[in-house]
Design a protein around this motif. Structure first.
Motif, PDB file in Angstrom:
ATOM      1  N   VAL A 167      20.059  15.412  36.917  1.00  0.00           N
ATOM      2  CA  VAL A 167      21.360  15.645  36.287  1.00  0.00           C
ATOM      3  C   VAL A 167      21.290  16.905  35.422  1.00  0.00           C
ATOM      4  O   VAL A 167      22.207  17.743  35.445  1.00  0.00           O
ATOM      5  CB  VAL A 167      21.806  14.416  35.454  1.00  0.00           C
ATOM      6  N   ALA A 168      20.204  17.048  34.677  1.00  0.00           N
ATOM      7  CA  ALA A 168      20.051  18.246  33.840  1.00  0.00           C
ATOM      8  C   ALA A 168      20.047  19.511  34.700  1.00  0.00           C
ATOM      9  O   ALA A 168      20.668  20.517  34.343  1.00  0.00           O
ATOM     10  CB  ALA A 168      18.771  18.142  33.006  1.00  0.00           C
ATOM     11  N   VAL A 169      19.390  19.442  35.839  1.00  0.00           N
ATOM     12  CA  VAL A 169      19.364  20.605  36.747  1.00  0.00           C
ATOM     13  C   VAL A 169      20.775  20.935  37.238  1.00  0.00           C
ATOM     14  O   VAL A 169      21.176  22.107  37.263  1.00  0.00           O
ATOM     15  CB  VAL A 169      18.420  20.338  37.948  1.00  0.00           C
ATOM     16  N   HIS A 170      21.542  19.916  37.589  1.00  0.00           N
ATOM     17  CA  HIS A 170      22.911  20.173  38.064  1.00  0.00           C
ATOM     18  C   HIS A 170      23.772  20.769  36.954  1.00  0.00           C
ATOM     19  O   HIS A 170      24.551  21.696  37.186  1.00  0.00           O
ATOM     20  CB  HIS A 170      23.548  18.897  38.596  1.00  0.00           C
ATOM     21  N   LEU A 171      23.642  20.205  35.751  1.00  0.00           N
ATOM     22  CA  LEU A 171      24.435  20.725  34.626  1.00  0.00           C
ATOM     23  C   LEU A 171      24.028  22.157  34.314  1.00  0.00           C
ATOM     24  O   LEU A 171      24.867  22.999  33.982  1.00  0.00           O
ATOM     25  CB  LEU A 171      24.264  19.824  33.396  1.00  0.00           C
ATOM     26  N   ARG A 172      22.761  22.420  34.423  1.00  0.00           N
ATOM     27  CA  ARG A 172      22.269  23.792  34.219  1.00  0.00           C
ATOM     28  C   ARG A 172      22.884  24.725  35.257  1.00  0.00           C
ATOM     29  O   ARG A 172      23.312  25.837  34.939  1.00  0.00           O
ATOM     30  CB  ARG A 172      20.740  23.799  34.316  1.00  0.00           C
ATOM     31  N   THR A 208      25.995  20.315  20.415  1.00  0.00           N
ATOM     32  CA  THR A 208      25.088  20.417  21.547  1.00  0.00           C
ATOM     33  C   THR A 208      25.876  20.101  22.818  1.00  0.00           C
ATOM     34  O   THR A 208      27.099  20.022  22.787  1.00  0.00           O
ATOM     35  CB  THR A 208      23.853  19.514  21.366  1.00  0.00           C
ATOM     36  N   THR A 209      25.169  19.976  23.909  1.00  0.00           N
ATOM     37  CA  THR A 209      25.819  19.742  25.199  1.00  0.00           C
ATOM     38  C   THR A 209      25.156  18.572  25.919  1.00  0.00           C
ATOM     39  O   THR A 209      24.020  18.177  25.583  1.00  0.00           O
ATOM     40  CB  THR A 209      25.674  20.978  26.108  1.00  0.00           C
ATOM     41  N   LEU A 210      25.853  18.051  26.911  1.00  0.00           N
ATOM     42  CA  LEU A 210      25.246  17.010  27.740  1.00  0.00           C
ATOM     43  C   LEU A 210      23.996  17.561  28.433  1.00  0.00           C
ATOM     44  O   LEU A 210      23.008  16.847  28.603  1.00  0.00           O
ATOM     45  CB  LEU A 210      26.265  16.502  28.776  1.00  0.00           C
ATOM     46  N   LEU A 211      24.060  18.795  28.820  1.00  0.00           N
ATOM     47  CA  LEU A 211      22.885  19.427  29.429  1.00  0.00           C
ATOM     48  C   LEU A 211      21.668  19.318  28.511  1.00  0.00           C
ATOM     49  O   LEU A 211      20.601  18.853  28.923  1.00  0.00           O
ATOM     50  CB  LEU A 211      23.192  20.902  29.736  1.00  0.00           C
ATOM     51  N   ASP A 212      21.818  19.724  27.270  1.00  0.00           N
ATOM     52  CA  ASP A 212      20.687  19.644  26.339  1.00  0.00           C
ATOM     53  C   ASP A 212      20.238  18.209  26.119  1.00  0.00           C
ATOM     54  O   ASP A 212      19.036  17.932  26.022  1.00  0.00           O
ATOM     55  CB  ASP A 212      21.062  20.253  24.984  1.00  0.00           C
TER      56      ASP A 212
END
Lengths: 121, 121
Positions: free
Chosen positions: A97-102, B88-92
């Motif tokens: 999920v972090a990769v997609h959001l990135r 902050t963000t969901l990504l972080d």
């Protein structure tokens, strides 16, 4: 109907502007949306049906389908059960999920650099 | 009253073994638990009160406290609102959750390498 953009219409994605009671403009997608897509991707990679995965996760087919579409907010226990059913872990899912959001973020930055979002059109 | 453990008391962590209605033994923590700790850590890093953050996120102080303790499952919209309140963000947040889960995992592997979990005791 056209050309009018209200200032509350924050949008997790560009295509979807009629969102928000949320307090500010925001382009980041929601957890359940990105997670749902990732769960779907992994199921399809395994060439499995909704039915097969739902059965192992002990949820209904309909519910799993809604989770995959980001339409239902799964509890953490359900996320864990689906992860198990897909032979993966919450660690792998959150990392994905972090990769997609990135990717969303980097794409948005690139788009802005090229002259902004479609709001400008 | 004592010594009796009901089979519904699910447990995400080693200390707590009387898990599972879930289909298999699982040591990974739940999303809301790791996320809640991360939200609390970030609030404290900013030296802010529950009240201040809850106000900006438009949730009650009590609710934010429960989310931080992993006692309440926040919706994706609430996670987004709290992230915004903490600048902050969901990504972080998801990246941080993945790091914590990775730490749990590596710690568990190291522990196993040293002779297994306390199950063996």
């Amino acid at each position: 109907m056209t050309g009018r953009v209200t200032d509350q219409s924050a949008s997790p994605e560009l295509v979807n502007r009629n969102d928000d009671a949320r307090p500010r403009a925001r382009r980041e997608r929601l957890w359940r949306e990105v997670l749902g897509q990732e769960l779907r991707r992994r199921r399809l990679d395994r060439r499995e049906t909704l039915e097969a995965v739902a059965l192992r996760a002990a949820v209904s087919l309909q519910y799993l389908s809604e989770v995959e579409r980001g339409a239902k907010e799964p509890s953490s226990e359900v996320v864990a059960a689906i992860a198990t059913a897909l032979e993966t872990t919450l660690l792998d899912l959150t990392a994905a999920v972090a990769v997609h959001l990135r990717g969303d973020h980097d794409g948005a930055v690139a788009s802005t650099a090229r002259g902004g979002y479609s709001l400008a059109a």
